[in-house]
Design an enzyme around this catalytic site. Structure first.
Site, PDB file in Angstrom:
ATOM      1  N   ASP A 284       0.870  -1.173   0.000  1.00  0.00           N
ATOM      2  CA  ASP A 284       0.000   0.000   0.000  1.00  0.00           C
ATOM      3  C   ASP A 284       0.914   1.232   0.000  1.00  0.00           C
ATOM      4  O   ASP A 284       2.144   1.136   0.142  1.00  0.00           O
ATOM      5  CB  ASP A 284      -0.972  -0.015   1.196  1.00  0.00           C
TER       6      ASP A 284
HETATM    7  C1  NOJ Z   1      -3.990   3.975   0.088  1.00  0.00           C
HETATM    8  C2  NOJ Z   1      -5.193   3.094   0.239  1.00  0.00           C
HETATM    9  O1  NOJ Z   1      -5.135   2.400   1.470  1.00  0.00           O
HETATM   10  C3  NOJ Z   1      -5.351   2.086  -0.891  1.00  0.00           C
HETATM   11  O2  NOJ Z   1      -6.584   1.448  -0.736  1.00  0.00           O
HETATM   12  C4  NOJ Z   1      -5.241   2.755  -2.219  1.00  0.00           C
HETATM   13  O3  NOJ Z   1      -5.422   1.818  -3.250  1.00  0.00           O
HETATM   14  C5  NOJ Z   1      -3.887   3.420  -2.319  1.00  0.00           C
HETATM   15  N1  NOJ Z   1      -3.757   4.416  -1.267  1.00  0.00           N
HETATM   16  C6  NOJ Z   1      -3.656   4.066  -3.682  1.00  0.00           C
HETATM   17  O4  NOJ Z   1      -4.414   5.183  -3.830  1.00  0.00           O
END
Ligand code: NOJ
Length: 742
Positions: A284
């Site tokens: 993430d």
């Molecule tokens: C953080 C989020 O937790 C995740 O769900 C998302 O896909 C990513 N950022 C990318 O934007």
């Protein structure tokens, strides 16, 4: 004879040909890897974000990022979309970088692209996987037309705590429903029969147990048993994998002391060795360097080492792999083979997408012009939106409203709002595309109907000079009052945790003031999570849960309010009465002292009932349904046997409607304790007025199985209860026995 001979030859040759093709992809990957420098390998494993603005469909990339592409320092971008920019950057990657490896473009296509669909929690309320699959297909077609290859969805985190704002992005509290929805979404994004330029790769997230955050606080620690990991949190991930999901995203949280991004047991032992996953894992956003703050590594370099050896293949926005992997390999701290394996997984996906044959296959200006936000997509969004609505109360059958009703008072901060109905993660969704509730009602009600619209108060902060007089006056002069209340879109989604689940701000006070007039009041809720609304449940005549429905909000709500659509949604998550009850979910364990209101020393609160306000699976219709004649094909089966469960469901009203028939089981005595109920099947059926249908379910060994004390997946002999009904607490009941197979 000749035909037979030809078919035989083909039958023999075809698999060889396929095998040869497969081998040749792996060989092509080999030949790329041997020619790549360590820096280029680290580049393939690095993902960076472009910038974007919500109005144009083309995003921006800096000059420095273009140079990085040229130098082979980027394998993937997120937040870069639009046929012009994706084509331009792709050209740099394939024509100007030394290896010519195409870029992979990822984006959070969470509930539609420009045609914003209902939030995923709302879509799950349809209990209709086919329609959800279609919704994701529409999203995929639009996203692909804007040059996107890959969505960071579906989010399949089981969430039992509505304080956690990301409950809005998933399918609720139940692993079975969550698995059905996970499968549908993966098939919707990726297609049934392999990828085309009208489908995109899916990424199941957040692996794992992110929804188990303590206190519902975003990014918080998760401390769960191996059993609840396996029984509750992992099933939807496995379902996504079985449906062919191409990628996984690791979660921000730790489980039992180890952050997921550095968790080898999760990412390698379970995911690769046990489940056989062949795609790649992306971290993430900065979750690799965040392992420093977790306190499990001291430096970014150590974080990179931990992540790559655990099985995190791509570094989203951390920049750690790019900076440290080459040196880590040179110093012998990470084996080159580990890095090569990660690169191989990323390249395999790029081959799978066909990017080596045609790197521009998704960058098509004509598609972008014709396939995004067209009439068909808006119609699909409306169909999905009305199926996502849950009717929670309909006292005195105040709904549906008559179209020739003379006057309506439409009150509340969300009644004519264009921003919030898009919900969290609407990304490129445009407020100007949103049909507000006021507009939807105007389009359906008779032209002579007098509609008085007033805000009454703000969502959160009302003016110090707050004045409900206008709202009260509007209510006094109307035949019916429709109050549109709830949350703003940014109160849920990422970092949208709340400690209080009441209607925010002054909204409940406004509701009380308006209800005091004594006119029929219909409450329409917009929110990204269950809210605590016991007062409204007692005092409003009708309650319509609309969640956040996207661009077709007003039309879908008007369809339901005026009966052009008969509501058929069911809650995918329980509604607590008060926040102190949280977590409250239907598949809880009995305890040694199950709640008993007449005996103090049982498992309950002294100030609130143990039950939720609205249980999982609950939802009304303008039709009424009755259940009769529950029957089992057998009262005794062997551990490998099957029981067929049948029931007659009758539409006992004079209005055609749809019902979600739900089947639950309880394993009464196990070698470990079992939940009081577990959903094991559901069918959404259409019933004409007065019609009866016989609905059948099969309970197979896999439906009866559980992890025993040794964590083996087995069917244990003993008695099982079967419940069939309209929600998780209102059921017919029967029982059967499972005996050891001889
Ligand atoms: C953080 C989020 O937790 C995740 O769900 C998302 O896909 C990513 N950022 C990318 O934007």
């Amino acid at each position: 004879m000749k035909i037979l001979f030809t078919s035989l030859v083909l039958a023999f040759i075809a698999p060889l040909f396929l095998f040869a093709q497969k081998v040749s992809t792996e060989q092509q990957i080999d030949s790329l890897i041997v020619r790549m420098t360590l820096e280029e390998k680290a580049g393939q494993l690095s993902q960076f974000s472009g910038g974007w603005n919500n109005v144009s469909t083309n995003s921006t990339v800096t000059a420095e990022q273009r140079t990085m592409v040229k130098e082979g320092k980027v394998g993937s971008f997120l937040n870069v979309f639009g046929s012009t920019i994706t084509r331009e950057l792709q050209r740099i990657a394939v024509e100007e970088s030394r290896m010519g490896i195409p870029l992979l473009y990822g984006f959070d296509v969470i509930h539609g692209f420009r045609t914003t669909f209902p939030i995923p929690l709302a879509e799950a309320s349809s209990w209709d996987p086919d329609v959800v699959e279609q919704a994701e297909r529409t999203a995929a077609i639009e996203a692909a037309a804007a040059g996107i290859h890959w969505t960071f969805a579906p989010m399949v985190d089981i969430a039992r705590d509505p304080r956690w704002g990301r409950i809005a992005e998933g399918s609720g509290e139940d692993p079975y429903l969550g698995s059905v929805m996970a499968r549908a979404r993966v098939k919707g994004f990726q297609g049934e029969n392999g990828l085309t330029d009208k489908t995109i790769l899916a990424c199941v997230k957040h692996y794992a147990a992110y929804g188990g955050a303590e206190g519902g606080r975003e990014y918080n620690t998760v401390d769960i048993s191996d059993r609840s990991l396996r029984e509750t949190y992992l099933p939807p991930f496995k379902a996504a994998l079985d449906a062919g999901v191409a990628t996984f995203m690791s979660s921000f949280n730790e489980i039992a002391g180890v952050p997921s991004t550095g968790n080898r047991r999760l990412l390698t032992d379970i995911l690769r060795h046990e489940w056989g996953f062949k795609g790649f894992v992306v971290s993430d956003w900065t979750s690799i360097p965040e392992m420093r703050a977790h306190g499990i590594v001291a430096t970014d370099e150590e974080a990179g080492m931990l992540a790559i050896t655990a099985g995190t293949d791509m570094d989203m926005m951390g920049g750690v792999y790019l900076r440290y992997l080459p040196a880590l390999v040179r110093e012998g701290k990470v084996s080159e083979q580990t890095v090569d394996e990660a690169v191989r997984r990323v390249l395999r996906v790029k081959f799978q997408l066909g990017l080596f044959d045609n790197p521009y296959r998704f960058c098509n200006a004509e598609d972008e012009r014709t396939l995004i936000y067209n009439d068909a997509n808006r119609a699909a969004a409306r169909a999905m939106a009305r199926r996502s609505i849950v009717l929670l109360k309909n006292g005195k059958n105040v709904l549906p409203l008559k179209k020739d009703i003379r006057s309506i008072a439409l009150i509340g901060p969300l009644a004519d709002d264009r921003e919030n109905p898009l919900g969290p993660w609407a990304q490129v969704g445009r407020p100007s595309d949103v049909v507000t509730v006021l507009e939807g009602i105007k389009a359906v009600a008779a032209p002579s109907c007098k509609i008085i619209n007033t805000r009454g108060c703000e969502i959160v902060d009302s003016l110090p000079t707050r004045d409900f007089n206008e709202a009260v006056a509007a209510a006094k002069g109307a035949d019916v009052v429709i109050m549109v209340l709830g949350e703003s879109s940014n109160m849920s989604g990422e970092a949208g945790s709340r400690s209080n689940l009441d209607l925010p701000g002054d909204q409940e006070e406004l509701l009380r003031a308006v209800c005091a007039i004594g006119k029929p009041v219909v409450l329409v809720l917009m929110n990204g999570r269950p809210l605590t609304i016991p007062w409204a449940a007692d005092h409003c005549d009708a309650i319509v849960e609309s969640w956040f429905l996207g661009v077709q909000t007003g039309n879908a709500i008007a369809d339901v309010l005026f009966g052009d659509y008969n509501p058929s949604g069911k809650l995918p998550v329980s509604f607590p009465r008060v926040v102190g009850q949280v977590p409250v979910y239907y598949n809880y364990k009995s305890t040694g002292r199950p709640a008993n209101s007449s005996y103090r020393f049982t498992s309950k609160y002294i100030d609130v009932p143990s039950t939720p306000l609205y249980p999982f699976g609950y939802g009304l219709s303008y039709s009424t349904f009755s259940y009769k004649d529950l029957a089992l094909s057998s009262k005794k089966i062997a551990t490998d046997g099957i029981v067929r469960v049948t029931v007659n469901v009758t539409n006992s009203s004079n209005r055609d409607g749809e019902e979600v028939v739900q089947m639950y089981i309880q394993d009464e005595v196990g070698s470990v304790t079992r939940p009081v109920k577990e959903l094991r099947g559901f069918k959404k059926i259409a019933l004409k007025a007065g019609e009866t249908k016989r609905v059948e379910f099969a309970l197979e060994p896999n439906d009866l199985a559980m992890y025993n004390r040794e964590m083996k997946w087995v069917v244990e002999p003993g008695s099982f209860k079967v419940f069939v009904g309209t929600n998780s607490s209102d059921n017919l009941e029967d029982e059967f026995e499972v005996v050891q197979k001889q």
